[in-house]
Scaffold this motif. Structure first.
Motif, PDB file in Angstrom:
ATOM      1  N   ARG A  41      34.061  35.288  34.340  1.00  0.00           N
ATOM      2  CA  ARG A  41      34.759  35.372  35.626  1.00  0.00           C
ATOM      3  C   ARG A  41      35.359  36.748  35.845  1.00  0.00           C
ATOM      4  O   ARG A  41      35.629  37.481  34.896  1.00  0.00           O
ATOM      5  N   VAL A  42      35.628  37.047  37.129  1.00  0.00           N
ATOM      6  CA  VAL A  42      36.338  38.285  37.462  1.00  0.00           C
ATOM      7  C   VAL A  42      37.790  38.183  37.011  1.00  0.00           C
ATOM      8  O   VAL A  42      38.366  39.138  36.498  1.00  0.00           O
ATOM      9  N   THR A  43      38.382  36.987  37.162  1.00  0.00           N
ATOM     10  CA  THR A  43      39.794  36.829  36.783  1.00  0.00           C
ATOM     11  C   THR A  43      40.031  35.692  35.786  1.00  0.00           C
ATOM     12  O   THR A  43      41.153  35.151  35.722  1.00  0.00           O
ATOM     13  N   GLY A  44      39.018  35.340  35.020  1.00  0.00           N
ATOM     14  CA  GLY A  44      39.206  34.406  33.910  1.00  0.00           C
ATOM     15  C   GLY A  44      40.045  33.183  34.219  1.00  0.00           C
ATOM     16  O   GLY A  44      39.825  32.494  35.207  1.00  0.00           O
ATOM     17  N   ILE A  45      41.022  32.912  33.345  1.00  0.00           N
ATOM     18  CA  ILE A  45      41.917  31.770  33.533  1.00  0.00           C
ATOM     19  C   ILE A  45      43.267  32.280  34.027  1.00  0.00           C
ATOM     20  O   ILE A  45      43.914  33.080  33.366  1.00  0.00           O
ATOM     21  N   VAL A  46      43.686  31.848  35.203  1.00  0.00           N
ATOM     22  CA  VAL A  46      44.949  32.350  35.759  1.00  0.00           C
ATOM     23  C   VAL A  46      46.048  31.290  35.772  1.00  0.00           C
ATOM     24  O   VAL A  46      47.211  31.594  36.001  1.00  0.00           O
ATOM     25  N   SER A  47      45.677  30.039  35.523  1.00  0.00           N
ATOM     26  CA  SER A  47      46.684  28.987  35.462  1.00  0.00           C
ATOM     27  C   SER A  47      47.409  29.091  34.129  1.00  0.00           C
ATOM     28  O   SER A  47      46.777  29.149  33.071  1.00  0.00           O
ATOM     29  N   GLY A  49      41.061  32.424  40.246  1.00  0.00           N
ATOM     30  CA  GLY A  49      42.152  33.346  40.523  1.00  0.00           C
ATOM     31  C   GLY A  49      41.724  34.462  41.459  1.00  0.00           C
ATOM     32  O   GLY A  49      42.443  35.441  41.646  1.00  0.00           O
ATOM     33  N   SER A  50      40.535  34.320  42.021  1.00  0.00           N
ATOM     34  CA  SER A  50      40.021  35.347  42.937  1.00  0.00           C
ATOM     35  C   SER A  50      38.901  34.758  43.790  1.00  0.00           C
ATOM     36  O   SER A  50      38.322  33.730  43.436  1.00  0.00           O
ATOM     37  N   ILE A  51      38.615  35.412  44.903  1.00  0.00           N
ATOM     38  CA  ILE A  51      37.529  34.992  45.795  1.00  0.00           C
ATOM     39  C   ILE A  51      36.223  34.904  45.007  1.00  0.00           C
ATOM     40  O   ILE A  51      35.439  33.969  45.173  1.00  0.00           O
ATOM     41  N   ALA A  52      36.032  35.859  44.088  1.00  0.00           N
ATOM     42  CA  ALA A  52      34.772  35.912  43.328  1.00  0.00           C
ATOM     43  C   ALA A  52      34.547  34.656  42.480  1.00  0.00           C
ATOM     44  O   ALA A  52      33.407  34.244  42.272  1.00  0.00           O
ATOM     45  N   ASP A  88      41.731  38.297  48.878  1.00  0.00           N
ATOM     46  CA  ASP A  88      42.566  38.853  47.798  1.00  0.00           C
ATOM     47  C   ASP A  88      43.210  40.188  48.154  1.00  0.00           C
ATOM     48  O   ASP A  88      43.980  40.734  47.356  1.00  0.00           O
ATOM     49  N   HIS A 107      51.985  37.150  43.233  1.00  0.00           N
ATOM     50  CA  HIS A 107      51.255  38.191  42.485  1.00  0.00           C
ATOM     51  C   HIS A 107      52.108  39.431  42.198  1.00  0.00           C
ATOM     52  O   HIS A 107      51.672  40.324  41.470  1.00  0.00           O
ATOM     53  N   GLN A 149      33.103  41.341  50.322  1.00  0.00           N
ATOM     54  CA  GLN A 149      33.705  40.871  49.070  1.00  0.00           C
ATOM     55  C   GLN A 149      33.931  41.976  48.041  1.00  0.00           C
ATOM     56  O   GLN A 149      34.755  41.827  47.131  1.00  0.00           O
ATOM     57  N   ASP A 201      37.610  42.688  47.822  1.00  0.00           N
ATOM     58  CA  ASP A 201      38.359  41.651  47.099  1.00  0.00           C
ATOM     59  C   ASP A 201      38.134  41.775  45.600  1.00  0.00           C
ATOM     60  O   ASP A 201      39.077  41.667  44.804  1.00  0.00           O
ATOM     61  N   ASP A 202      36.877  42.019  45.220  1.00  0.00           N
ATOM     62  CA  ASP A 202      36.557  42.086  43.793  1.00  0.00           C
ATOM     63  C   ASP A 202      37.232  43.279  43.127  1.00  0.00           C
ATOM     64  O   ASP A 202      37.751  43.172  42.012  1.00  0.00           O
ATOM     65  N   SER A 257      40.884  42.351  42.733  1.00  0.00           N
ATOM     66  CA  SER A 257      41.092  41.299  41.731  1.00  0.00           C
ATOM     67  C   SER A 257      40.855  41.813  40.319  1.00  0.00           C
ATOM     68  O   SER A 257      41.571  41.441  39.392  1.00  0.00           O
ATOM     69  N   PHE A 293      43.575  41.771  37.387  1.00  0.00           N
ATOM     70  CA  PHE A 293      43.306  41.106  36.114  1.00  0.00           C
ATOM     71  C   PHE A 293      43.451  42.058  34.936  1.00  0.00           C
ATOM     72  O   PHE A 293      43.852  41.661  33.841  1.00  0.00           O
ATOM     73  N   SER A 320      49.365  34.312  30.963  1.00  0.00           N
ATOM     74  CA  SER A 320      48.140  33.512  30.985  1.00  0.00           C
ATOM     75  C   SER A 320      46.899  34.392  31.003  1.00  0.00           C
ATOM     76  O   SER A 320      45.930  34.129  30.302  1.00  0.00           O
ATOM     77  N   THR A 356      42.615  35.164  28.420  1.00  0.00           N
ATOM     78  CA  THR A 356      41.219  35.433  28.782  1.00  0.00           C
ATOM     79  C   THR A 356      40.815  36.828  28.347  1.00  0.00           C
ATOM     80  O   THR A 356      39.684  37.050  27.915  1.00  0.00           O
ATOM     81  N   ARG A 382      37.698  37.532  26.021  1.00  0.00           N
ATOM     82  CA  ARG A 382      36.647  38.464  26.412  1.00  0.00           C
ATOM     83  C   ARG A 382      36.501  39.605  25.400  1.00  0.00           C
ATOM     84  O   ARG A 382      35.404  39.942  24.976  1.00  0.00           O
TER      85      ARG A 382
END
Lengths: 550, 550
Positions: free
Chosen positions: A259-265, A311-314, A380, A413, B446, B449-450, B453, B457, B502, B506, B510
């Motif tokens: 992912r572009v933003t992995g895990i954001v929760s 965590g992102s549109i991507a 975003d 953010h 996009q 946005d990317d 983001s 991140f 959080s 990730t 990664r």
């Protein structure tokens, strides 16, 4: 912690906002069995009035003495007598209409039987822990008014207990239907106690945050025992719903790596770290049935968390997100078998064209469990304005059937919301929720718009301000341009000025029709010749200065 | 009025904002034939950069000396030589690619032939009056980036020429693609001259406003002759597009009498009053062909006004509104026969579920003429927040195919926007337009946005701020919570604090994969055992304080 302790806690002295919102006052409607259901009455200059849904609790009732040290009056004390060992869902399935359902029916202007039926189907939830008798019953479901949640909570970085209690009262004053206490760091239990004893709305938490503190912030040290004890502690305190990230399965974690933003929760990443560390499924998943039995004892509602939300549109609508949703669907059915109420948390960051799929999939996989989403943000690229980027997504997802919208503030953010940010977030989300109610064709939603638009069209400025979601801001913006009090009754607005006003032409067209006692359309069609002459003669009466007008 | 007069006008001394937006600078891309096309380059800490569409004109170029008294450099001087007697539409139909089309192709990153074809079909317009050579060519059409307009203009109530020129520069700085001068009262011509000579974007007007001033604000005294002369005056000055309410027919006026908010369009009510007074169709309708011939001489674009647009949720999509739209469709085809470009104005106030019908009907009746809407507001109950209520509707109607969105500021319905309101309105509408571009699947939308983001991140805080639509606000909000400069490079955000983050989990997942030079997903799947051990050994390295991290 008991109320006594609260009273003796000299270190904490919250100051909260009380008194009615400008131009309105609290009224109570009586139900058949005598329950007093609050509403906010907006008085109009026409002698008429307009009642709106009221989340502010006793704080806006001047007849109630507020003492945050002793907490709010225990409205629901005794309501659960004789039904301690069942939940709203259990009674609904059994065909029983509870007092909570009766209260909610009056608030939502539907029949108690309709409320019971929606709860029985699992299509709506009533988050009311028997240990939180201070809260006023409310319902979350797609066939009721769309609700909004406001997040509170001090963090490791800053903010005090006082601030959080004040923010809670402030948020419910402007329309928050529930609040979540996301406190981390020190005094979690104490902060929560202050909020619960003083909150007129249901309170949600994420128990894993407190459990993590108990193991010095090291996820892999978490265990079922530590977590279970934390959940019981919070149930005993009166938490009404809990976010549980039980859908984060070991095999889903790798799906986030690209992912572009992995895990954001936050909760999702805690559980992902635990799964990687132990190479096992999480205790939330393996002990889910036991968890159901605990929550059932207090009638605490599950809010199944989306730990792998984008965590992102991507990252929107990707495999990781929808794989977890599938698991949340399975868990929903297990919880219902235990008569425990369930709602499902959703994203996050989603472009407009991918929003609908989220709702359709959620309803299909969970059997229409109430959907509870964070925004989603429709882009975003606007940090500092994410209350707006997310209101765009929130209004749409609400229209498609989402039952509750978690607010986003301008500080998303970037930092922690202050008091003004909380108000901006709440008002923005009331807008999104109401826009959704309108689009869903809610039978009462448009009445409010029509009342305000009529006031606007009739130049009843004060009525227009008082009917606004935020009367104080509307009035102050008007006064910046036309400060004088007479302007409040002026038959023009600042855009065109006193000499010309577009709305006045229609007023004259209409007055003409009324004077002739005909249906307006006929009147104009029949009377055009005369009207034409009249215009000529008076040299366009509609442009006479205001002072010369009747 | 000539530039000479401007220079000698000692009474007016506008001060405007110059210099680049924080974290970016102006660059120019060369087209094949050597045209210099501006872009805003955002420099990233990675050494990379990201270019975005730039509407700010020479004001953000430090190499250009700005003198508002002499006006901007005449970028397009001579471009029209040899084609004075044809329009962009005329040349497009003839298969000719103009310099304006070449410039626009580079700006929008499409082929010049594609631009020509969209203009020839009437599906896009290029508002460039040959008498406004200071403006940079831009295009309005559903197959290009969604554009936004900002309204300027002093009114009978207040605001000066200086303020309006400053607001124009300020609005284009933040992203306004066109501006409209809606001045009323005194000095209309002079205010417009100042704006035109200093505007890098197309300028639109509503000529009936100035015509009304010439007849002492009495609509029934208006005539074709007065109106025609006003239009010619404005064409000569360089106005790029004009709102003409030619669709307000006599028989439609009575259809508004039963509305909650009657006629709310200023131009619409002027024409309605005229029709009622004379009991005839308006001179705008009866002289439309002559009007086409005048606009054609300058290549001025029609913006056919929706004089009967709804002013409230209750009046949305009613007979009056759609009857007028039908007439606008007829007029569109007449204008095209004269090779005059046309766009169509739309509402207004529309609940979400009624928005799509507006776009579908407009495209069907006008043959896909570019749609240009005001919002629409998705609810009436939030005066003071109508930039938000309308952004909800604007994002959606943009997604459905609307080509340009007219901004709404927080002061809508209440007062006149100040400088801060203008910025808030523009940024809010850039959000709506970009959200629409994303939902339409625009090939480049996009990327932005990317980029942001990824920066978020990777904790590249300054890159995140600089990539934001409003870098200054994003940075200042962050600093409220974590003011220290080191925090800009901190590997955590304010919500979770330094001990836990959080996103870092990730990162570690990664990094682990990268260290092993495997595709990340395989890496994690293969390496989970090892990862598990590693986590145990290091006691969860991801939670060590930032300072101790590599």
């Amino acid at each position: 912690m008991s109320l006594t302790t609260l009273e003796n806690d000299a270190t904490v002295t919250p100051t909260v906002t009380t008194g009615p919102i400008t131009g309105s006052h609290k009224v109570y409607h009586r139900t058949e069995s005598g329950l007093r259901v609050p509403a906010r009455r907006i008085d109009l200059s026409t002698g008429d009035h307009f009642d709106v849904y009221d989340t502010s609790g006793p704080y806006t009732d001047p007849d109630v003495t507020i003492d945050v040290h002793s907490g709010l009056h225990r409205l629901r004390a005794g309501w659960a007598d004789g039904r301690e060992h069942n939940t709203q869902l259990g009674w609904a399935k059994a065909g029983v209409i509870t007092r909570e359902m009766e209260f909610i029916a009056a608030r939502e202007r539907v029949s108690p039987e309709f409320v019971r039926d929606e709860v029985a189907r699992g299509r709506a939830v009533i988050p009311v822990n028997r240990r939180h008798p201070e809260s006023e019953p409310m319902i979350i479901g797609k066939n009721f008014l769309v609700k909004i949640n406001a997040n509170m909570g001090n963090s490791a970085v800053w903010s005090s207990v006082e601030e959080e209690v004040d923010k809670m009262v402030w948020a419910t004053r402007w329309g928050a239907d529930t609040i979540m206490d996301l406190s981390t760091g020190k005094r979690i239990h104490e902060t929560r106690e202050w909020i619960l004893r003083n909150s007129p709305v249901p309170v949600g938490t994420v128990p894993i945050y407190q459990a993590l503190e108990k193991v010095d912030g090291e996820p892999e040290k978490l265990s079922w025992e530590v977590y279970r004890d934390t959940v019981i502690e919070q149930c005993e305190q009166g938490v009404d719903y809990m976010t549980v990230h039980a859908g984060v399965l070991l095999r889903y974690v790798p799906l986030t790596a690209r992912r572009v933003t992995g895990i954001v929760s936050r909760g999702g990443s805690i559980m992902a770290a635990w799964c990687l560390a132990h190479h096992r499924e999480s205790f939330l998943y393996t002990h889910f049935a036991e968890l159901c039995e605990i929550l059932k004892q207090y009638d605490v509602t599950f809010s199944l968390g989306d730990g792998l939300r984008p965590g992102s549109i991507a990252d929107a609508n990707d495999r990781a997100q929808f794989a977890e949703l599938e698991t949340l669907g399975e868990l929903t059915h297990i919880a219902r078998e235990h008569d425990v109420q369930v709602m499902i948390e959703g994203p996050g960051h989603v472009p407009m064209h991918k929003i609908k799929e989220n709702v359709e999939l959620e309803e299909q996989l969970t059997g229409e469990a109430p959907f509870y989403t964070l925004g989603p943000l429709a882009t975003d690229i606007a940090p500092g304005y994410d209350h707006i980027t997310s209101a765009i997504g929130a209004a749409q997802i609400g229209w498609y059937g989402t039952a509750m919208l978690c607010y986003v503030t301008p500080k998303e953010h970037l930092g922690l919301p202050n008091r003004d940010d909380v108000k901006t977030g709440v008002i923005t989300y009331k807008i999104a929720a109401h826009a959704a109610d309108l689009a869903k064709g809610h039978p009462y939603a448009q009445e409010w718009d029509d009342e305000l638009s009529k006031a606007r069209f009739e130049f009843r400025w004060n009525d227009q301000f008082n009917l606004a979601l935020d009367p104080d801001t509307a009035r102050s913006f008007h006064d910046e341009t036309l400060p004088a009090e007479p302007a409040k009754t002026a038959h023009f607005c600042s855009m065109c000025g006193p000499k010309f006003c577009s709305m006045r032409i229609t007023h004259d067209v209409r007055r003409y029709a009324e004077e002739h006692g005909l249906s307006t359309v006929e009147a104009i069609e029949a009377g055009m010749q005369e009207k034409s002459a009249e215009f000529g003669a008076k040299g366009g009466q509609v442009y006479l200065p205001v002072v010369e007008r009747p």
